[in-house]
Every structure is written in C-alpha cells, then in structure tokens.
Design an enzyme around this catalytic site. Structure first.
Site, PDB file in Angstrom:
ATOM      1  N   MET A   1       3.484  -9.343  -0.963  1.00 25.66           N
ATOM      2  CA  MET A   1       2.902  -8.797   0.278  1.00 25.66           C
ATOM      3  C   MET A   1       1.379  -8.804   0.191  1.00 25.66           C
ATOM      4  O   MET A   1       0.803  -8.485  -0.847  1.00 25.66           O
ATOM      5  CB  MET A   1       3.394  -7.376   0.488  1.00 25.66           C
ATOM      6  CG  MET A   1       4.882  -7.352   0.711  1.00 25.66           C
ATOM      7  SD  MET A   1       5.309  -6.243   2.033  1.00 25.66           S
ATOM      8  CE  MET A   1       7.080  -6.453   2.021  1.00 25.66           C
ATOM      9  N   SER A   2       0.761  -9.157   1.298  1.00 22.70           N
ATOM     10  CA  SER A   2      -0.698  -9.198   1.372  1.00 22.70           C
ATOM     11  C   SER A   2      -1.120  -9.073   2.830  1.00 22.70           C
ATOM     12  O   SER A   2      -0.418  -9.576   3.721  1.00 22.70           O
ATOM     13  CB  SER A   2      -1.204 -10.535   0.817  1.00 22.70           C
ATOM     14  OG  SER A   2      -2.527 -10.773   1.238  1.00 22.70           O
ATOM     15  N   SER A   3      -2.251  -8.428   3.044  1.00 24.05           N
ATOM     16  CA  SER A   3      -2.766  -8.286   4.414  1.00 24.05           C
ATOM     17  C   SER A   3      -3.037  -9.653   5.028  1.00 24.05           C
ATOM     18  O   SER A   3      -3.064  -9.807   6.248  1.00 24.05           O
ATOM     19  CB  SER A   3      -4.068  -7.485   4.413  1.00 24.05           C
ATOM     20  OG  SER A   3      -3.893  -6.290   3.709  1.00 24.05           O
ATOM     21  N   ARG A   4      -3.264 -10.652   4.173  1.00 24.74           N
ATOM     22  CA  ARG A   4      -3.620 -11.982   4.697  1.00 24.74           C
ATOM     23  C   ARG A   4      -2.400 -12.798   5.111  1.00 24.74           C
ATOM     24  O   ARG A   4      -2.564 -13.841   5.756  1.00 24.74           O
ATOM     25  CB  ARG A   4      -4.436 -12.744   3.661  1.00 24.74           C
ATOM     26  CG  ARG A   4      -5.817 -12.134   3.435  1.00 24.74           C
ATOM     27  CD  ARG A   4      -6.673 -12.998   2.539  1.00 24.74           C
ATOM     28  NE  ARG A   4      -8.081 -12.631   2.620  1.00 24.74           N
ATOM     29  CZ  ARG A   4      -8.715 -11.871   1.728  1.00 24.74           C
ATOM     30  NH1 ARG A   4      -8.077 -11.400   0.691  1.00 24.74           N
ATOM     31  NH2 ARG A   4     -10.004 -11.579   1.882  1.00 24.74           N
TER      32      ARG A   4
ATOM     33  N   HIS B   1       0.838  -1.208   0.000  1.00 21.04           N
ATOM     34  CA  HIS B   1       0.000   0.000   0.000  1.00 21.04           C
ATOM     35  C   HIS B   1       0.872   1.257   0.000  1.00 21.04           C
ATOM     36  O   HIS B   1       0.547   2.251  -0.644  1.00 21.04           O
ATOM     37  CB  HIS B   1      -0.914   0.014   1.231  1.00 21.04           C
ATOM     38  CG  HIS B   1      -1.900  -1.114   1.265  1.00 21.04           C
ATOM     39  ND1 HIS B   1      -1.785  -2.168   2.135  1.00 21.04           N
ATOM     40  CD2 HIS B   1      -3.007  -1.345   0.525  1.00 21.04           C
ATOM     41  CE1 HIS B   1      -2.799  -2.998   1.946  1.00 21.04           C
ATOM     42  NE2 HIS B   1      -3.544  -2.528   0.972  1.00 21.04           N
TER      43      HIS B   1
ATOM     44  N   ASP C   1      -3.058  -8.112  -7.329  1.00 21.29           N
ATOM     45  CA  ASP C   1      -4.404  -8.576  -7.678  1.00 21.29           C
ATOM     46  C   ASP C   1      -4.628  -8.253  -9.155  1.00 21.29           C
ATOM     47  O   ASP C   1      -5.382  -7.328  -9.497  1.00 21.29           O
ATOM     48  CB  ASP C   1      -5.442  -7.916  -6.771  1.00 21.29           C
ATOM     49  CG  ASP C   1      -5.273  -8.354  -5.328  1.00 21.29           C
ATOM     50  OD1 ASP C   1      -5.267  -9.565  -5.075  1.00 21.29           O
ATOM     51  OD2 ASP C   1      -5.100  -7.487  -4.447  1.00 21.29           O
TER      52      ASP C   1
HETATM   53  O1  PAF Z   1      -7.718  -4.543  -3.224  1.00 17.69           O
HETATM   54  C1  PAF Z   1      -8.429  -4.158  -2.284  1.00 17.69           C
HETATM   55  O2  PAF Z   1      -7.936  -3.870  -1.194  1.00 17.69           O
HETATM   56  C2  PAF Z   1      -9.935  -4.032  -2.464  1.00 17.69           C
HETATM   57  O3  PAF Z   1     -10.411  -5.017  -3.317  1.00 17.69           O
HETATM   58  C3  PAF Z   1     -10.364  -2.632  -2.956  1.00 17.69           C
HETATM   59  C4  PAF Z   1      -9.825  -2.343  -4.345  1.00 17.69           C
HETATM   60  C5  PAF Z   1      -9.899  -1.571  -1.977  1.00 17.69           C
HETATM   61  C6  PAF Z   1     -11.897  -2.566  -3.048  1.00 17.69           C
HETATM   62  O4  PAF Z   1     -12.479  -2.775  -1.795  1.00 17.69           O
END
Ligand code: PAF
Length: 291
Positions: free
Chosen positions: A184-187, A37, A150
């Site tokens: 990297m991923s929140s999960r 992010h 994604d």
């Molecule tokens: O990728 C994400 O975090 C979500 O799918 C998004 C694009 C913020 C939509 O909720």
C-alpha cells in the site's frame, strides 16, 4: 480526538495527554492515509501510549523534478480516519512553523542514506531526517512508528535517532499489502488500471527471489533475472538489490538480517518494496514472465 495546528496548542495537548503519566507514540505522516497508516496508528495504540499522528507534506523531501503539488491531500478524510482509529491527537503544523524564517539547519545522514533512494533522489533523506527531527522535538514522543514499506527510510531514521542520542524508540511496522501483494502506498492511486494489474509483479518478484535464496540459489544470478523479468513487464527498474538490512550496503548472499529492496517505475509512479531475504512471505507469488 484533539487537533493542534499551532505549537502552543500542541504543547498544551501533549501535556494533557501526558498528565496521567501516559507515554506518547508518534506516527509521522504526509496524509493521504491508507490501511498502512491505520496499521501504524493501531501499533502505536497497542503499545499503551497515547497515539499522536502528524500530517505535514514536507517540501524539503521532494526533489526539484518531483511534483510536490501533485501529492494527494485530503485533510478532512485523514482526520476522519485518525478519529476512527482512536488517535488521541492530530498535529497539523503549517510551513512557517516547520521551516521558520531564516532557517539554516538541516540534518544529513550518511551511512544508510547514501545508496538507493538516497542516490536516486538527492536531498530526499535530508528532508526526511530534518522534518522527523523537528517532529520529534515538537511532540517529544517516547516512541515513533514507521512503515517497513520504506525500509531505507526506517534505517535512516534509526541511524539519526541513535547518532543524535534522541530519547525515543523507533518502531518498524510490517508492510500492509493489497490482496494481490501490492504494497500500500499513497502513490498507488496514480496507477492506470493497466498499470495496477502489473504493479503486484514487483512484490511477486521479491518474494520469488527471497524463496529461491532460501533454497540456496546464488544471489547475483537471481537479482539479474528478476531485473530482466521486470523490465520485460514494462517496469523501469532503478534497483533490485540484496543489502545489509541495517546499513543498506550491498551484500552477495542472504546473510542474517539481509533485505531485498527494489524500486521501479511504472509510467510516472515510482514503486518501492522490500522483503526479508531468504524468507517466504504471506502474499501471492505469481510472476508472469512474458518471455
Ligand atoms: O513516510 C512518510 O510519509 C514521510 O517520509 C515522513 C516520515 C512522514 C516524513 O515526512
């Protein structure tokens, strides 16, 4: 950094930011912010526009069997991260603002949303497209930033923006990886220590196949081999496929723009990753096949 929690505050803040004729760059997020992010906010800032980040955990994109309540939340930490990255405005709408009483409108994208995540998670892209359309309508950004991690989501948003003639540019930002290649991923925080050591094998397998495609090996055999290796490594492989990078339709060879995409479960964690087909990547290639 300005923080808006109501539409009235958001409109006033966006107008303030635009006053010196500045463009707005939106980074939509669901919070639990990580380096990926941060890279989106940096890319937005580098464009010269005022960076605006939204934080909203969107219930509409979670299927009934997916645990919305388990999704990590850390508002204070996220705001500190956005501040540190020089974000100009954080938009934190509540549920009633995003989904007003009696709401009866959603957005369904066909084409790139049909296969893969679209098939595995029915309704997921309807939720993503709907919430992004709302965020675009609220913030009215000149550009919006999404991670390439994604990949399918990025193509779905691009398709929607093109089809609905929305006046913004969708920018994809390269996946940020751990030193061992894991995207990297929140999960990722839900991986056990053992699973965390296995997880980078997904990226390694993608890279291995990308390099061997570039060297001229045939796709079908390579894909089958990668699936088998990952299964032996305890991944529940949902798909490991070669697709047209824009339409997400399966292809048989590394045509220009082709993408290798993969989704696989490790325990309860669904890992997604992708790579340009036929191209080597700058992360470790170390696949350890127990066979
Ligand atoms: O990728 C994400 O975090 C979500 O799918 C998004 C694009 C913020 C939509 O909720």
């Amino acid at each position: 950094m300005l923080v808006a929690r109501t539409l009235a505050d958001l409109r006033a803040a966006c107008a303030d930011l635009r006053r010196p004729a500045q463009a707005l760059a939106l980074v939509p997020t669901m919070g639990a912010l990580h380096q990926g992010h941060r890279a989106l906010v940096r890319a937005a800032t580098a464009s010269g526009a005022a960076p605006v980040a939204s934080i909203f955990v969107n219930p509409l994109q979670f299927a009934a069997n997916e645990d919305l309540t388990r999704y990590p939340r850390d508002e204070a930490g996220d705001l500190a991260t956005l501040r540190a990255e020089g974000c100009a405005l954080a938009w934190l709408p509540d549920l009633a603002t995003m989904y007003p009483d009696g709401e009866a409108t959603t957005i369904t994208v066909a084409g790139p949303a049909r296969h893969w995540e679209g098939a595995a998670r029915p309704g997921h892209f309807r939720g993503v497209a709907t919430v992004c359309a709302k965020l675009f309508g609220q913030v009215r950004p000149d550009q919006a930033y999404f991670g390439e991690k994604d990949w399918q989501q990025l193509q779905v948003i691009r398709r929607m923006v093109t089809d609905l003639l929305l006046p913004l540019r969708v920018v994809g930002v390269e996946t940020v990886r751990e030193a061992d290649g894991l995207a990297m991923s929140s999960r990722n925080r839900f991986l056990s220590p053992q699973q965390r050591t296995q997880a980078p094998m997904l990226a390694a397998a993608l890279r291995d196949v990308a390099e061997r495609l570039a060297a001229g090996e045939a796709a079908p055999a390579l894909l089958a081999e990668a699936r088998a290796v990952l299964q032996r490594l305890d991944f529940a492989v949902d798909y490991f496929a070669l697709v047209d990078g824009e339409t997400l339709s399966p292809v048989n060879s590394a045509i220009p723009g082709a993408r290798l995409i993969a989704a696989a479960g490790l325990g309860t964690v669904r890992l997604l990753d992708n790579i340009a087909a036929g191209q080597a990547a700058a992360y470790p290639r170390k696949i350890v096949d127990p066979a």
